[in-house]
Write a protein that holds these residues in place. Sequence first.
Motif, PDB file in Angstrom:
ATOM      1  N   GLY A  89      41.411  35.290  29.441  1.00 27.03           N
ATOM      2  CA  GLY A  89      41.840  36.685  29.403  1.00 27.03           C
ATOM      3  C   GLY A  89      40.668  37.652  29.466  1.00 27.03           C
ATOM      4  N   MET A  90      39.568  37.300  28.816  1.00 25.50           N
ATOM      5  CA  MET A  90      38.374  38.150  28.867  1.00 25.50           C
ATOM      6  C   MET A  90      37.803  38.194  30.285  1.00 25.50           C
ATOM      7  N   ILE A  91      37.754  37.024  30.934  1.00 20.51           N
ATOM      8  CA  ILE A  91      37.261  36.986  32.317  1.00 20.51           C
ATOM      9  C   ILE A  91      38.163  37.804  33.234  1.00 20.51           C
ATOM     10  N   TRP A  92      39.477  37.667  33.036  1.00 21.23           N
ATOM     11  CA  TRP A  92      40.450  38.463  33.809  1.00 21.23           C
ATOM     12  C   TRP A  92      40.161  39.952  33.644  1.00 21.23           C
ATOM     13  N   HIS A  93      39.885  40.392  32.428  1.00 19.91           N
ATOM     14  CA  HIS A  93      39.662  41.809  32.139  1.00 19.91           C
ATOM     15  C   HIS A  93      38.447  42.351  32.902  1.00 19.91           C
ATOM     16  N   PHE A  94      37.400  41.542  33.013  1.00 16.14           N
ATOM     17  CA  PHE A  94      36.167  42.022  33.639  1.00 16.14           C
ATOM     18  C   PHE A  94      36.112  41.770  35.146  1.00 16.14           C
ATOM     19  N   THR A  95      37.131  41.128  35.707  1.00 20.56           N
ATOM     20  CA  THR A  95      37.158  40.884  37.152  1.00 20.56           C
ATOM     21  C   THR A  95      38.421  41.458  37.791  1.00 20.56           C
ATOM     22  N   ILE A  96      39.560  40.811  37.569  1.00 17.94           N
ATOM     23  CA  ILE A  96      40.816  41.201  38.226  1.00 17.94           C
ATOM     24  C   ILE A  96      41.232  42.620  37.841  1.00 17.94           C
ATOM     25  N   THR A  97      41.130  42.925  36.548  1.00 10.75           N
ATOM     26  CA  THR A  97      41.526  44.261  36.091  1.00 10.75           C
ATOM     27  C   THR A  97      40.680  45.342  36.752  1.00 10.75           C
ATOM     28  N   GLN A  98      39.393  45.105  36.885  1.00 10.79           N
ATOM     29  CA  GLN A  98      38.512  46.097  37.507  1.00 10.79           C
ATOM     30  C   GLN A  98      38.889  46.328  38.965  1.00 10.79           C
ATOM     31  N   GLN A  99      39.244  45.261  39.672  1.00 10.21           N
ATOM     32  CA  GLN A  99      39.661  45.394  41.067  1.00 10.21           C
ATOM     33  C   GLN A  99      40.969  46.174  41.182  1.00 10.21           C
ATOM     34  N   GLU A 100      41.898  45.928  40.258  1.00  3.73           N
ATOM     35  CA  GLU A 100      43.171  46.640  40.263  1.00  3.73           C
ATOM     36  C   GLU A 100      42.965  48.127  40.002  1.00  3.73           C
ATOM     37  N   GLU A 101      42.065  48.470  39.115  1.00  2.00           N
ATOM     38  CA  GLU A 101      41.806  49.879  38.813  1.00  2.00           C
ATOM     39  C   GLU A 101      41.258  50.610  40.035  1.00  2.00           C
ATOM     40  N   VAL A 102      40.397  49.958  40.812  1.00  2.00           N
ATOM     41  CA  VAL A 102      39.897  50.563  42.052  1.00  2.00           C
ATOM     42  C   VAL A 102      41.045  50.790  43.023  1.00  2.00           C
ATOM     43  N   LYS A 117      46.230  43.319  46.790  1.00  2.00           N
ATOM     44  CA  LYS A 117      47.187  43.863  45.825  1.00  2.00           C
ATOM     45  C   LYS A 117      48.294  42.856  45.523  1.00  2.00           C
ATOM     46  N   VAL A 118      48.542  41.929  46.445  1.00  2.00           N
ATOM     47  CA  VAL A 118      49.503  40.847  46.225  1.00  2.00           C
ATOM     48  C   VAL A 118      48.820  39.647  45.571  1.00  2.00           C
ATOM     49  N   LEU A 119      47.587  39.389  45.958  1.00  2.00           N
ATOM     50  CA  LEU A 119      46.855  38.238  45.420  1.00  2.00           C
ATOM     51  C   LEU A 119      46.667  38.334  43.911  1.00  2.00           C
ATOM     52  N   ARG A 120      46.373  39.534  43.413  1.00  2.00           N
ATOM     53  CA  ARG A 120      46.075  39.668  41.976  1.00  2.00           C
ATOM     54  C   ARG A 120      47.238  39.220  41.087  1.00  2.00           C
ATOM     55  N   PRO A 121      48.461  39.749  41.247  1.00  2.00           N
ATOM     56  CA  PRO A 121      49.562  39.242  40.398  1.00  2.00           C
ATOM     57  C   PRO A 121      49.937  37.797  40.703  1.00  2.00           C
ATOM     58  N   THR A 122      49.619  37.301  41.911  1.00  2.00           N
ATOM     59  CA  THR A 122      49.901  35.899  42.233  1.00  2.00           C
ATOM     60  C   THR A 122      49.094  34.954  41.346  1.00  2.00           C
ATOM     61  N   LEU A 123      47.916  35.389  40.926  1.00  2.00           N
ATOM     62  CA  LEU A 123      47.029  34.542  40.117  1.00  2.00           C
ATOM     63  C   LEU A 123      47.412  34.515  38.634  1.00  2.00           C
ATOM     64  N   ALA A 124      48.241  35.453  38.194  1.00  2.00           N
ATOM     65  CA  ALA A 124      48.459  35.650  36.755  1.00  2.00           C
ATOM     66  C   ALA A 124      49.055  34.429  36.061  1.00  2.00           C
ATOM     67  N   SER A 161      51.276  50.687  36.812  1.00  2.00           N
ATOM     68  CA  SER A 161      49.857  50.698  37.158  1.00  2.00           C
ATOM     69  C   SER A 161      49.000  50.033  36.084  1.00  2.00           C
ATOM     70  N   ASP A 162      49.552  49.869  34.875  1.00  2.00           N
ATOM     71  CA  ASP A 162      48.809  49.232  33.776  1.00  2.00           C
ATOM     72  C   ASP A 162      49.105  47.739  33.642  1.00  2.00           C
ATOM     73  N   TRP A 163      49.988  47.212  34.461  1.00  2.00           N
ATOM     74  CA  TRP A 163      50.478  45.858  34.222  1.00  2.00           C
ATOM     75  C   TRP A 163      49.420  44.784  34.464  1.00  2.00           C
ATOM     76  N   VAL A 164      48.565  44.950  35.451  1.00  2.00           N
ATOM     77  CA  VAL A 164      47.543  43.932  35.696  1.00  2.00           C
ATOM     78  C   VAL A 164      46.574  43.868  34.516  1.00  2.00           C
ATOM     79  N   ARG A 165      46.209  45.017  33.969  1.00  2.00           N
ATOM     80  CA  ARG A 165      45.365  45.039  32.771  1.00  2.00           C
ATOM     81  C   ARG A 165      46.089  44.368  31.603  1.00  2.00           C
TER      82      ARG A 165
END
Length: 431
Positions: free
Chosen positions: A398-411, A227-234, A290-294
């Motif tokens: 951004g497209m790759i982010w949507h299909f990887t990082i965003t999906q993990q954040e939603e879980v 949960k910390v790693l995801r925004p660190t990559l942005a 909760s929508d910010w990573v997306r």
Amino acid sequence: MLDKIRPYIDLVSNNQNYRRLWLSQIISNFGDWFGILAVYALITKYSDSEFLLGLIIVVKMMSLASFSPFAGYITDRFNRRHLMIICDLLRGMIVLGLLLVVSYETLWLAYVLTALQMMLSAIFEPAKTSSIPNVTTEKELVDANVLSAASWSIIFTISMGIGGLATAGLGTDLVFIINAISYVLSAWFIYRAVIPQKKMDVAERKRTRNPLTGIKEGFQYLFRTHKVLRPTLAKGCFTMFLGALTYMLILVSEDVLMMGSVGLGLLYSARGVGTGIGPVIGRRIFNQESDWVRAMGFCMIFAGLMYSVVGLTTSLSIMLLFVFIAHAASGANWVMSTVLLQRRTPDTFRGRIFSTEWLLFTLAQSASVIMASWILENEWLTIQQAMVVFALGLSAAGMIWHFTITQQEEVYQINREDNEHFAAANRIEAE
């Protein structure tokens, strides 16, 4: 209108410690951006190499990157307020050293001094960002970061515009002197601020007395806490392409618009205004954290599309508009990722996490600028063609982010809500 800015007015009026930290940021940022065009002018004065111009950006970024892991360890282990004061005073002395660059033979000194300046910034920046949650309440935190971003952009806009004119009219020496003075004033405001900090406990301080151990523990915490790693990559993912695009604005001003420092000042001013307005707009569009990573993925796609237009036009007015829009998306991404990291990271790890974020950011930006400058140096693409290629690359990221990082954040968000509902049910049952 007054109601919309009232939270920011109240924050600055009522929170004395944040106000002093914020004023320090404004003053030092003014000096930074006021002086950066003078550094560029110094290099172009004694060399006409596009590669050497790109190299100063790479030196800045690589110096930040190489020192960031150790800097994060320092900012978690020692008093951040003291560190920021020391860094400001030393940076002021270093900037004055640029007065010694007077020929092509002494140009190397600009790169050495810039590297030292950025190593100190590698300590100052995570210390400052880590301190914001400690001088604000939970309710004030988002407003504080939005205000910091907006202030950065306003100062960026003003100082780049004035800096371009000052460099041309007053000369680089006076600009460097003003930059040095700004660091001293910044240190004064931090000196007057009270900045609380949660210290490591005795066991942790003893365990991490070896810097390598402390750095290792910071990386371990990051990579096991997704949960910390995801925004660190942005920021790193964004600047992997945006770094080259902002670098190419320098060359667009010189070779496409034929306007030199004045054109660059205007383009960078559009960049600054966009960066400041973007977080305010982004907060209204994506009002749920909760929508910010997306939203970060959407910002990458949108910014890339906007910069592709910049690469396809020769009109200054169109460039200014689309640079403004692209960096509005970038500014929104910056604040959203920063706030999530501040909320999700414990204070004793915050310095190491933000320094790691800087490490990823600077490595990505350095690689981006090196690649763009090498492509242009070898004339494989024109400036405008290269800009379109990197812009489309940003949208693809951004497209790759949507299909990887965003999906993990939603879980993660679904599991978090389930756990909250379960805990609430247990409390009701216990009562």
